[in-house]
Design a protein around this motif. Structure first.
Motif, mmCIF file in Angstrom:
data_model
loop_
_atom_site.group_PDB
_atom_site.id
_atom_site.type_symbol
_atom_site.label_atom_id
_atom_site.label_comp_id
_atom_site.label_asym_id
_atom_site.label_seq_id
_atom_site.Cartn_x
_atom_site.Cartn_y
_atom_site.Cartn_z
ATOM 1 N N GLN A 116 -0.689 92.358 84.807
ATOM 2 C CA GLN A 116 -1.609 91.447 84.016
ATOM 3 C C GLN A 116 -1.050 90.104 83.674
ATOM 4 N N LEU A 117 0.320 90.110 83.389
ATOM 5 C CA LEU A 117 0.859 88.640 83.524
ATOM 6 C C LEU A 117 0.428 87.956 84.593
ATOM 7 N N GLN B 223 -1.781 88.460 86.982
ATOM 8 C CA GLN B 223 -3.359 88.102 86.986
ATOM 9 C C GLN B 223 -3.520 87.027 86.250
ATOM 10 N N ARG B 224 -2.899 86.870 85.081
ATOM 11 C CA ARG B 224 -3.266 85.747 84.146
ATOM 12 C C ARG B 224 -2.569 84.269 84.729
ATOM 13 N N HIS C 167 -1.272 92.511 75.677
ATOM 14 C CA HIS C 167 -1.719 92.399 77.119
ATOM 15 C C HIS C 167 -2.310 93.602 77.607
#
Length: 362
Positions: free
Chosen positions: A92-93, A95-96, A206
């Motif tokens: 997720q980190l 992806q962001r 997150h």
């Protein structure tokens, strides 16, 4: 064990597998299989929870007397299955755009310091290819006096990072696979340092809150709500697990319902606030073993079945065990939990794995 790293973050090949349809299983048959699975596990508390095509089925059992809080509402220690949460957090980190996975762990933990561990990246740590052993070299000596009660709690975060910065990798990072609690623990500290935010807060912001996982905790908080583990004899109660500096590798404890919610998000990422990351953690990034037959993603072991891949991860603490898995081809997710620490080759993991691998479909 030699490893073949695929291009980071890999290429999703779920669609490359045929969707052979197996025999249809009705709900009564599924409930019978759940009952048989629970009966096969000799432990004080046993929970098998299944989500299939959006419907949930749950069966509890065990040798312990009934407690005020039903087994399905207790919070269980999932040990190394916590790594699936850490893998999703990293995805997720990425992806962001907050990380790339290619950051060097030393640069995150100690900017400007050059050591023998310098080439190790976050991607190496999450894929167990950093050249690190399962645990730091001095872990066993330090943990020996409390081996049966609190071995990880005696090894705090600063010792984990210090051991990493002093470590001389056995192999060039990215060339060998060795499962490593040490490596994933270092990953948690490196990500926290890079984000300037504690790992627990990152996980909450997150992963946990976006997925609505309200029953997840990282340490024992309420004796009435937390399941009590037992040793290999199935009778001696163990203390609540203290992960010490290994939070990212094994600290998660959760209810069966929250774990099913976590797995359902993996089954159907569409519409989830973590859709991109959920798809990314299903992507093969590593092949190893003879003929590179063993496949891994950022967060999961990945095995073939007749209809497509199944994803799974097991875990254990001093007194509890867990198995999490899902199969996109059958729309099935499985959470299996018990409050007994079995030996290495035990009926619990074999029973859970066999249940998920069964090709009967809804």
């Amino acid at each position: 064990m030699s490893a073949g790293l695929l291009p980071w973050p890999g290429t999703d090949d779920d669609s490359d597998h045929s969707r052979a349809r197996g025999p249809v299983e009705d709900e009564d048959a599924l409930r019978d299989r759940l009952a048989a699975a629970v009966d096969a596990v000799d432990a004080p508390d046993v929970v098998f929870a299944v989500s299939r095509s959006g419907r949930r089925f749950l069966r509890c059992g065990g040798t312990a007397p009934h407690r005020p809080v039903p087994r399905q509402d207790l919070r269980y220690e999932i040990g190394s299955a916590s790594k699936t949460f850490t893998g999703l957090l990293l995805a997720q980190l990425i992806q962001r755009g907050l990380l790339t996975g290619g950051e060097r762990a030393v640069a995150c933990l100690a900017p400007g310091l050059r050591t023998d561990a310098d080439p190790v990246t976050l991607a190496h740590l999450v894929t167990h290819t950093a050249g690190l052993p399962t645990l730091p070299g001095d872990f066993y000596l330090r943990a020996l006096p409390v081996w049966r009660t609190n071995p990880y709690g005696s090894y705090p975060a600063e010792r984990v990072t210090g051991a990493f910065l002093r470590h001389r990798p056995r192999h060039r990072p990215g060339t060998r696979w060795q499962y490593s609690n040490f490596g994933v623990a270092v990953l948690g500290h490196a990500v926290a340092a890079a984000a300037r935010t504690p790992w627990a807060a990152l996980l909450g912001a997150h992963v946990l809150r976006p997925l609505g996982l309200t029953g997840v905790a990282l340490r024992a908080a309420d004796p009435k709500a937390d399941a009590v583990g037992h040793g290999k004899d199935g009778h001696s109660a163990t203390l609540a697990f203290d992960a010490g500096g290994f939070e990212a590798a094994g600290a998660v404890r959760a209810t069966p319902h929250d774990l099913l919610t976590f797995l359902e998000a993996h089954l159907d990422p569409a519409g989830s606030p973590l859709a991109g990351a959920l798809r990314a953690v299903r992507t093969p990034v590593l092949r190893r073993g003879l003929g590179h037959r063993h496949v891994h993603t950022v967060a999961w072991f990945r095995h073939p079945t007749n209809g497509g891949p199944m994803y799974f991860h097991s875990g254990a603490t001093l007194g509890q065990q867990a198995f999490l898995g899902f199969r996109p081809d059958t729309g099935t997710a499985l959470v299996a939990l018990c409050t007994r620490r079995f030996r290495a080759r035990d009926s619990f993991v074999a029973t859970a794995y066999g249940f998920l691998a069964d090709d009967r479909q809804p």
